[in-house]
Structures are given as C-alpha cells and as structure tokens.
Design a protein around this motif. Structure first.
Motif, PDB file in Angstrom:
ATOM      1  N   ARG A   2      -3.288   4.318  -0.906  1.00 37.89           N
ATOM      2  CA  ARG A   2      -3.098   5.653  -1.449  1.00 37.89           C
ATOM      3  C   ARG A   2      -3.602   5.680  -2.889  1.00 37.89           C
ATOM      4  O   ARG A   2      -3.763   4.641  -3.524  1.00 37.89           O
ATOM      5  N   TRP A   4      -3.090   7.612  -6.750  1.00 34.95           N
ATOM      6  CA  TRP A   4      -2.118   8.334  -7.557  1.00 34.95           C
ATOM      7  C   TRP A   4      -2.706   8.662  -8.929  1.00 34.95           C
ATOM      8  O   TRP A   4      -3.691   8.070  -9.357  1.00 34.95           O
ATOM      9  N   ARG A  68       8.710   8.713  -6.563  1.00 32.66           N
ATOM     10  CA  ARG A  68       7.373   8.247  -6.206  1.00 32.66           C
ATOM     11  C   ARG A  68       6.974   7.034  -7.050  1.00 32.66           C
ATOM     12  O   ARG A  68       6.397   6.074  -6.540  1.00 32.66           O
ATOM     13  N   GLU A  72       7.660   4.827  -3.926  1.00 38.36           N
ATOM     14  CA  GLU A  72       6.553   5.122  -3.002  1.00 38.36           C
ATOM     15  C   GLU A  72       5.260   4.394  -3.367  1.00 38.36           C
ATOM     16  O   GLU A  72       4.505   3.992  -2.485  1.00 38.36           O
ATOM     17  N   MET A  73       4.969   4.269  -4.644  1.00 30.12           N
ATOM     18  CA  MET A  73       3.773   3.524  -5.048  1.00 30.12           C
ATOM     19  C   MET A  73       3.933   2.064  -4.642  1.00 30.12           C
ATOM     20  O   MET A  73       5.000   1.472  -4.814  1.00 30.12           O
ATOM     21  N   ASP A  77      -2.207   0.043  -4.140  1.00 31.82           N
ATOM     22  CA  ASP A  77      -2.592   1.448  -4.292  1.00 31.82           C
ATOM     23  C   ASP A  77      -3.450   1.618  -5.541  1.00 31.82           C
ATOM     24  O   ASP A  77      -3.319   0.866  -6.515  1.00 31.82           O
ATOM     25  N   VAL A  79      -4.769   3.921  -8.827  1.00 31.52           N
ATOM     26  CA  VAL A  79      -4.181   4.887  -9.751  1.00 31.52           C
ATOM     27  C   VAL A  79      -5.238   5.312 -10.755  1.00 31.52           C
ATOM     28  O   VAL A  79      -6.046   4.496 -11.222  1.00 31.52           O
ATOM     29  N   GLU A 141       0.493  12.254  -6.240  1.00 31.88           N
ATOM     30  CA  GLU A 141      -0.483  11.598  -5.368  1.00 31.88           C
ATOM     31  C   GLU A 141      -1.741  12.452  -5.262  1.00 31.88           C
ATOM     32  O   GLU A 141      -1.676  13.678  -5.192  1.00 31.88           O
ATOM     33  N   SER A 143      -4.061  13.327  -2.660  1.00 30.54           N
ATOM     34  CA  SER A 143      -4.031  13.191  -1.201  1.00 30.54           C
ATOM     35  C   SER A 143      -5.068  14.041  -0.482  1.00 30.54           C
ATOM     36  O   SER A 143      -5.275  13.881   0.717  1.00 30.54           O
ATOM     37  N   ALA A 148      -8.544   9.082  -1.979  1.00 26.21           N
ATOM     38  CA  ALA A 148      -8.368   7.629  -2.126  1.00 26.21           C
ATOM     39  C   ALA A 148      -9.705   6.905  -2.027  1.00 26.21           C
ATOM     40  O   ALA A 148     -10.020   6.014  -2.843  1.00 26.21           O
TER      41      ALA A 148
END
Length: 528
Positions: A2, A4, A68, A72-73, A77, A79, A141, A143, A148
């Motif tokens: 993901r 962020w 998050r 969640e992170m 991931d 960033v 995020e 999304s 990503a």
C-alpha cells in the motif's frame, strides 16, 4: 503493498528530522504512548481524554488517522512526504510504531522509514496523483488511480506512468482542488463561507441526491475537509463554512473546528457554524444522506417579523393588518420564543376582557426544530396554519405557513406533471402513426418481445424509434429531426435526474428545456 502520505506538519516543521533521522512523525503532543491500543475505539478514548474540548467529529477523524499510523501501515508499504520545497520524498516503511516519551520537540509518535528518494520534482508527478497527495489530513492512504504502483515507479527513479485508465480520465477534481487551496488561504477567524448552491457548483451540480452526496463526501474525506453545518442540510441558500476538520491540532492543542469559537470577534456566520459543530457526529456516522428537513424550506431560514414581550397589543394588530399576517411570534429580549399571537387568540382574549393586552392574547406556539423531518409537521401546519422554526440555540429562525407548503409542493409536483404530459403525447403519436412491428425493430431484441404498444416503451426508447427515417417521416412533422432528438435526449436526462430524490427544487432554468419540448409537441399534435 500500500502507499501512504504522512505529512511533516502544516508548515513543514518536522521535515528536517524526518529526512535526517529516517522516521515518519505525526503530532498530537498531548497524547501518550499508543502502543498498547488494539482497536480504533481505544485510540478514540485516548484522543477524547487528551483533547476534552474537541467535538465528536474531530475526535473521530483524528482517531482514524492515528489508527492508520499505528496499526494499518505495515513494513514494506510505501510512503510519500510532500515537502515545502515542492519536492517529494518517497520511502519504504521499515518499522512499527514507536513512542519517544523524552522528546520535547514534537517527535514522539514515529515509525522508521528507509528513504528511497528525497528530491522528486513535484512537477514530474501527474496532476491526479498530485491532487491525491494534497489532502489536509496528516496520515492518509493513496488508494486511487493505481497510486501504489505509481509511487513505486517514482521511488525507482522512473517517471509517473499515470493512472491506468488515463484515456478516460476527466479532470473531475480540478474544481475541488481549487476549493482545497481556498480553505488553506482563509484564516481561522474568517474561514471560507459560501452558500450550498455555490458549494455544489464546485462539483458542477445543482441539486443534491444520493449519488452526488456520496461523490462530494468522498472528496471532502479525502482532503480532510468538513462543512459546518453539513452541506446536506438546509436550502440551497444556506451558508456553510468549509474547514480543515482533519488537520492535526495546532501548537495550542486545538482543531480547526474548535478554533472557530476561539477568535476575538468571530462573524455571526462563523459563530453559528462553530456552535453547530458541537452537534456533529464523527466520521463514521456523520449524516451523508438527504432527507426532507424543515430547514430545506427557504422560509425556515428567514427570521419572521415579530413583537416583543411587553409590546402593545395594538402594535401586533397593526403589523398583522399591514403585512397580511395571520399570526406573529412573541419573543423575549434574547430572541427566544414566548408564544404567538393570532387573530383567533386576540378574539378570544377580547371576549374575556375587552381591555386585554398582548400577554393575554399570547398563546403557546407550534415550534419545530430546523433539523426535523418536514413530513412529520405537515399535518400540524395544515391544522394550525403555521409552525415556527427554532435553531440549535432555541431561537426563532423561521416561520412556515400552509401557503409555503402549497408553493413548495406545487413547485415539486410541476416537473413530474410536465414530464408525464410529454410521455403521454409521445405515446399517443407513436401508437397512431407507427406500426408496432416497426416500433419493435427499433428496440433491443430482448425488449422487443415485451413491447405490444408505445405504453411499453421506456422514455429513452422513444429516441430510438423516432431516429429511424421511415418512422420520423410517418409523423408528418415539418420540424428539424436532429434538434428534436437532441431535445428529447435532454429531457430524458432531466427525467432521470428528477427520479433521484433530492430536497432541492427544480429551478425555472432547469425546467425550461422540458417545457420547450412540451410546447413543441403541443404545436405538432394539438389533437392529443
């Protein structure tokens, strides 16, 4: 994987530490260690305790961002960190949440990050991804639009490949982006305030219905913006304030919403908006649907003429005759309702005492809250002839009469009657002039089996039928076919929009194309 964004403070005050130490940092200095939290409700309780002056919307929004960041992170991931220099840093999360209790410089809530690039030119990022990075939230995020994979390409030193469906991309976020920039420019003392009508125009729409509301709310959430009161309430002329509801607390530990009440001399609109914020729900339960509220009537937002406690009864009677009023509210010095005086109450008071004063003629008033469902009050308005409207401070802010209902519902019924007559006239002329076998050929094979007369056609199918040269010729109309079909398509779109529930009336300008089509049909087929 993901992607962020974690911003480094509103003014980039944490950028240097983030880049030099290889960490992601968020603010909220009043909060202690969040490592022991397991659920969002745990963080929400901690936020509410640390910031007791904040309302439920702000607490819910901040809790979501922190959840998050803490939970969640995940390591691995990506960033992005937009920098004040107009560059962008991109890194890969390499560690879990940490709390630095001894740090006095605002670097307490952190996560480790491996910076892969620190000098990506923002101009090399396509506008849709730039816009997604432009939220006022601290943690969010990326999304949408294949973000990503695109951030990964930037980290590898490659150009932004653009969104996967770039050929279909319409710049729907251009105007909302301008709104976001305006919110940043306006001060806390005088934040951006505009009418619901002008607010909707940012998205190129004129009426609120569920699909429009969902689109706008998603855009607001993505940018950390909130409207006070919610843009779903009130009439199109209702004034709303747009603030950065999701921005982290300032140095004094307060949110943008709370700062509305902290100015030395806030305007009446700002103060009203700030007061209303106390009644807002958090981001999980904030009203996102449309209902037909008392406040949707314009008259509910117009302070009515009134008399005050202690006034002479003759003052009330004179105003009622001059303005052709059936009743007048009686208010105290603070603007709160003490009752109502009407011709009936005056007559009853004089029957008991010919020298009766205003107090004797004042009776209990019918009083609705501006957020009440209007349908619940229709019977009362029909019976008593009126209902007074109060705001959240219980001050009178409007008056709805039975004549207001007549006008309002007459305005709402008129478009349906107009469209129904257009359909009836199309139905009759097609049935009279075009054989049913030719009608069936013009629609899809699956639909053709169900069509036994023009009554079985959808509104859009009339266009398919009348587009055929033989069918058009059968009508014998001496008008331009292309312009007629364009008007029919415009009416179809109008009809479809009309079928979606909205509390907003159809304006004369919106109604004019359908009215013109009806007049044309009446001219071409006066017998119908």
């Amino acid at each position: 994987m993901r992607a962020w964004v974690v911003r480094a403070g509103e003014n980039g005050e944490r950028e240097k530490a983030a880049l030099e130490e290889g960490i992601l940092i968020v603010g909220w200095l009043e909060l202690g260690d969040l490592a022991g939290t397991a659920a969002r409700d745990d963080i929400k309780a901690a936020v509410a305790a640390a910031y007791p002056d904040e309302g439920p919307y702000t607490v819910g929004n901040w809790s979501g961002q922190l959840f998050r960041f803490v939970h969640e992170m995940e390591p691995g991931d990506l960033v992005a960190l937009p920098l004040k220099s107009l560059l962008v840093a991109v890194g890969r999360v390499s560690g879990g949440y940490e709390y630095r209790s001894g740090d006095a410089d605002g670097i307490r809530h952190v996560r480790r990050v491996e910076w892969l690039a620190k000098d990506i030119d923002r101009q090399s990022i396509q506008s849709d991804l730039q816009d997604s990075m432009g939220s006022l939230l601290t943690v969010f995020e990326l999304s949408r639009f294949g973000a990503a994979e695109r951030v990964a390409a930037l980290a590898d030193g490659k150009p932004d490949p653009g969104r996967p469906d770039a050929d279909e991309f319409a710049a729907t976020l251009t105007e909302p982006t301008k709104l976001y920039e305006e919110v940043r420019r306006w001060s806390a003392a005088e934040p951006l305030t505009l009418s619901v009508r002008d607010f909707l125009a940012v998205w190129g729409v004129k009426r609120r219905h569920p699909a429009v509301i969902e689109q706008i709310q998603n855009d607001l959430d993505g940018r950390g913006l909130v409207t006070i009161p919610p843009f779903t309430e009130g009439s199109l002329e209702t004034q709303i304030t747009v603030v950065a509801g999701g921005a982290e607390p300032d140095e004094a530990g307060t949110s943008a919403v709370t700062r509305l009440t902290g100015t030395t001399s806030p305007s009446a609109v700002v103060q009203s908006a700030a007061d209303a914020a106390g009644h807002m729900a958090d981001d999980d339960s904030q009203a996102r649907t449309v209902a037909y509220r008392v406040s949707n009537l314009d008259s509910a937002g117009r302070i009515p003429e009134c008399v005050r406690v202690g006034d002479d009864l003759r003052t009330a009677m004179t105003l009622m005759v001059l303005r052709d009023y059936s009743q007048l509210p009686v208010l105290d010095a603070a603007g709160r309702l003490r009752g109502v005086v009407s011709w009936e109450s005056i007559g009853r008071a004089h029957m008991a005492d010919p020298a009766a004063d205003l107090a004797a003629a004042t009776v209990r008033a019918q009083e609705a809250d501006r957020s009440d469902d209007l349908l619940d009050w229709i019977g009362t308005i029909q019976k008593s002839g009126y209902v007074l409207v109060r705001d959240h401070d219980h001050k009178v802010c409007g008056l709805i009469t039975d004549s207001d209902l007549t006008v309002q519902f007459g305005t709402r019924v008129r478009p349906f009657v107009l469209v129904e007559e257009i359909e009836q006239r199309l139905r009759r002329v097609v049935d009279r002039c075009i054989p049913i076998d030719r009608v069936r050929v013009a629609v899809t094979p699956r639909r053709a089996r169900r069509v036994n007369s023009a009554t079985d056609l959808t509104f859009g199918e009339y266009g398919f039928v009348l587009k055929e040269a033989d069918n058009w010729a059968a009508l014998g109309w001496v008008i331009d076919q292309r312009h007629f079909l364009a008007a029919l398509e415009e009416c179809r779109n109008f009809r479809n929009d009309l079928m979606h529930f909205s509390p907003d009336p159809v304006t004369d300008d919106q109604l004019r194309p359908a009215q013109g089509l009806l007049e044309l049909l009446r001219s071409m087929d006066p017998r119908s």
